[in-house]
Scaffold this active site. Sequence first.
Site, short mmCIF file in Angstrom:
data_model
loop_
_atom_site.label_atom_id
_atom_site.label_comp_id
_atom_site.label_asym_id
_atom_site.label_seq_id
_atom_site.Cartn_x
_atom_site.Cartn_y
_atom_site.Cartn_z
N LEU A 25 9.14 -2.10 0.91
CA LEU A 25 9.22 -3.69 0.22
C LEU A 25 8.98 -3.18 -1.12
CD1 LEU A 25 6.75 -5.82 2.55
CD2 LEU A 25 9.46 -5.75 2.26
N GLY B 269 3.38 -0.32 -4.93
CA GLY B 269 2.29 -1.45 -5.87
C GLY B 269 1.37 -0.33 -6.70
N GLY C 44 0.06 2.49 -4.06
CA GLY C 44 0.81 3.38 -3.12
C GLY C 44 1.88 2.14 -2.64
N PRO C 45 2.62 2.73 -1.77
CA PRO C 45 3.76 2.06 -1.26
C PRO C 45 3.50 0.64 -0.32
CG PRO C 45 3.68 4.14 0.05
CD PRO C 45 2.56 4.01 -1.16
N VAL C 46 4.30 -0.23 -0.26
CA VAL C 46 4.16 -1.34 0.62
C VAL C 46 5.37 -1.54 1.61
CG1 VAL C 46 3.58 -3.82 0.76
CG2 VAL C 46 2.98 -2.45 -1.08
N LYS D 34 0.24 -1.95 3.38
CA LYS D 34 -0.05 -1.38 1.90
C LYS D 34 -0.72 0.15 2.31
CE LYS D 34 -1.99 -1.79 -2.37
NZ LYS D 34 -2.53 -2.41 -3.52
N ASP E 116 -4.83 -8.15 -12.91
CA ASP E 116 -3.65 -7.74 -12.91
C ASP E 116 -2.69 -8.87 -12.28
OD1 ASP E 116 -1.24 -6.19 -13.19
OD2 ASP E 116 -1.31 -5.16 -11.60
#
Length: 774
Positions: free
Chosen positions: A462, A465, A468-470, A484, A581
């Site tokens: 998706l 982040g 790391g990847p989602v 996540k 953030d």
Amino acid sequence: MVGKQARQKPLVFVALLPTFIALSAAGDTLVPGQRLEDGNSLVSSDGSFKLGFFTPGKSKFRYLGIWYNQISLQTVVWVANRDRPLPDNTGVLSISIDGNLSLSDSKGMVYWSTSTRLAGPVAKLRDDANFAVQGAGEDGYAWQSFDNPTDAFLPGMKLWVNRSTGFTRNFTSWKSDDDPGTGDCTFFLDSNGDPQIIFVHGSDRVWRSGPWVGGRFSGIPEMRSYVEFNFSFVSNADEAYYNFSTRNKSLVSRMVAKPEGLIQRLVWEEAKRNWNVYWSGPRDRCDNFGFCGIFGVCDANKFPLCSCLQGFEPKSPESWQLRDGRDGCRRRTAVDCQNGTDGFLLLANSKLPDTSGVMVNEMATEECREACLRNCSCTAYAMKEMMNGGRSSCILWSGVLADLRVYDDGGQDLFVRLARADIVKSQIWNEEMAKSVELDLPMFDVTAIAAATNNFSTNNLLGEGGFGPVYKGRLEGKQEVAVKRLAKSSSQGVEQFMNEVRLIAKLQHRNLVRLLGCCIEGEERILVYEYMPNRGLDSFLFDKTKGALLDWATRWRIIMGVARGLLYLHQDSRFRIIHRDLKAGNVLLDDDMNPKISDFGMARIFPGDETEGITRRVVGTYGYMSPEYAMDGSFSVKSDVFSFGVLVLEIISGRRNRGIFHPVRKLNLLGYAWNLWKEGKGLELVDSSLGYPIPMVEVLKCTQIGLLCAQDQPEDRPDMASVVLMLGGDRAALPHPKKPEFVAARERAEGSSTSSRGLTRAFNDVTISDIDGR
Ligand SMILES: *[C@@H]1O[C@H](CO)[C@@H](O)[C@H](O)[C@H]1NC(C)=O
Ligand SMILES: *[C@@H]1O[C@H](CO)[C@@H](O)[C@H](O)[C@H]1NC(C)=O
Ligand SMILES: *[C@@H]1O[C@H](CO)[C@@H](O)[C@H](O)[C@H]1NC(C)=O
Ligand SMILES: *[C@@H]1O[C@H](CO)[C@@H](O)[C@H](O)[C@H]1NC(C)=O
Ligand SMILES: *[C@@H]1O[C@H](CO)[C@@H](O)[C@H](O)[C@H]1NC(C)=O
Ligand SMILES: *[C@@H]1O[C@H](CO)[C@@H](O)[C@H](O)[C@H]1NC(C)=O
Ligand SMILES: *[C@@H]1O[C@H](CO)[C@@H](O)[C@H](O)[C@H]1NC(C)=O
Ligand SMILES: *[C@@H]1O[C@H](CO)[C@@H](O)[C@H](O)[C@H]1NC(C)=O
Ligand SMILES: *[C@@H]1O[C@H](CO)[C@@H](O)[C@H](O)[C@H]1NC(C)=O
């Protein structure tokens, strides 16, 4: 319920007294020698209430009662002779020389009397609807209708218990709308243990309010939003009571026990001539007393509604199979007690279980936990927050936990004692939390997650982040989730991960993305979230075609939702949390385009009042970073307010803050918006993909709020509570935003190729997590 007024009868003069006094129907008092006949009435001095004779609904009988005098529908709040109706209109109310109020008919038959005895009595209908008998020169009342209520609990009245005598004021429903006779349904304040309002139907308890915690009853979390009312709750050695008043005296409200088995708060709407139901209990099946039995938990959002607390199992699985949870649950493993190995399971957002047998002591959290561990019969504890700086206290349960449910939002933390064997499975260790918190959070194993995501296939990716990847996943082929996966190389990964788990598991709000579970196995650190089909707000906002899907009503809802979510993080959750953030990419949209804030990996907890911090690592996204944070690494809730301000301007304009789009003046969005606003051309900011008509007033209000939030100096920015008020308020009341000087300065710095602080590394919306601040 409009009563037939009997025809006016001549006043009868009483010959016993030296002076003859004729009762004035406009008066509010009754003294010995006066007679109040059917057809006449007393009116309180401010005109709010009337005492007289009435006939309810289709009834044939006459009753003496009190009703509102200033609303257009006769609504009776008190009845004297509720169980002994007068057959005709010959009723007379009088008070004897020794203070006995009595209601009789022409034949001298007595229908109701108070049997009070005192000297120099005066009975008076007071402005709060209390009909009270007072002796000459006395302070207190010898008798009052408030001590003998019917079905209505009014402002000025108390839901009251005298602890030394055990006397309770009971509010009991009418038999039906046509018959004010004593009905089956009663509510009263039960002072056993930690006091609660109890609603009974006959001899069965059908509902309880739960104890008073943090300015509301544990079982009525929505009371937090009752801005129209003030509440008080008092509990001491002599008495316990609950009372309320309306902030605006012109709001007419009462609580009432209804014959059909409901306890309701009603408010009068004169324009519609209607009593509107403001709140009604039991509000759902989970509210029914003991619906899931002992140690069972009811969750209205789950099917089946009942489950056993972790570490417990159904007593009779056959009944549970048939969705009858009333038998409740029993422990899997007996608690140990001696060896100090027992632990606690945290059940967040709960309606505290029945407190009629609990002990309440003033104690801090740690002592409370210790006290529970020390006593083998202690099965659970909870902390009771107090409002306005009151001392917190500790509730200790012994024996069974009854009538337990959980809410989406607004409940309390309950810590349930379990044997070690029953907690290890879902326990998440962390040095800080090891002492007290065992999360009630599903744990997944890696193989299940790998299966759900096609072995972390790139097709399922998706996005990437900060840490790391989602991936998109599908659990056991059913529920869609977002997974996540923490980058193994990330040195700060574990800390961030634990932060996120600990926080998100506790935070529940409709504008926050919900954490469904997690996974720790070997090096693998994975979080499983609810899946947001519409992805990030950025994918709509900064895309000309998709941007058209965001009409103003949707944008407004997103602004309000993000404001509420942020307010919750800053103020309403148990901890003070700074997101650090906030940006369009971290605002996810559900099916209905409702916003949910995601990614709390950057968040920090501030225990108590500590609101500011200095960090060595600057994390966040340029464009959304407040000056003090970007320059000095100093952050506070006001840094989030800054990011929120930028986000609001982006939502209005459909432009990224970093996109410099005024070619001549080289202004970023903030400077550009400020200039337009100053020149009175605020509407030029509006996204061209937004369809007409544009509600000018709202757009300008939002722009101004965005600019106020994004001011250079943190102390100039409003806090989120004020922002939410401003959004709901009038634009004329808003202060003028100051010019954003920092923005202009930074633009110049960036023009000169490099800067020591690496500001030129700022890409549009990439989260920076590897730059040292000061
Ligand atoms: C009060 O009055 C009623 C009716 O007149 C009578 O039955 C009752 O005994 C009186 N009580 C006292 C204490 O005088
Ligand atoms: C409770 O009742 C007792 C006995 O009637 C009385 O003396 C006391 O004042 C009452 N307490 C309160 C708080 O009213
Ligand atoms: C109030 O109701 C409770 C529960 O039904 C009962 O035990 C109590 O006696 C009642 N008190 C009065 C004063 O009627
Ligand atoms: C409740 O009653 C107390 C004592 O009479 C009073 O001081 C307080 O203002 C009342 N609370 C509300 C919310 O009306
Ligand atoms: C309600 O509470 C507010 C603030 O707590 C107070 O200012 C106000 O006087 C109260 N109003 C009433 C009617 O008790
Ligand atoms: C109270 O409510 C009335 C009617 O809704 C309104 O006219 C009045 O302005 C309100 N007063 C305050 C002080 O809010
Ligand atoms: C507790 O300690 C006793 C004595 O040391 C031991 O026999 C028992 O097995 C222990 N129980 C648990 C659950 O560890
Ligand atoms: C343990 O709790 C029970 C029930 O609350 C209480 O009766 C008992 O006094 C407590 N024992 C100790 C040693 O505190
Ligand atoms: C998943 O990936 C791992 C590592 O790349 C590999 O060893 C494993 O065979 C894969 N499993 C499936 C079902 O593709």
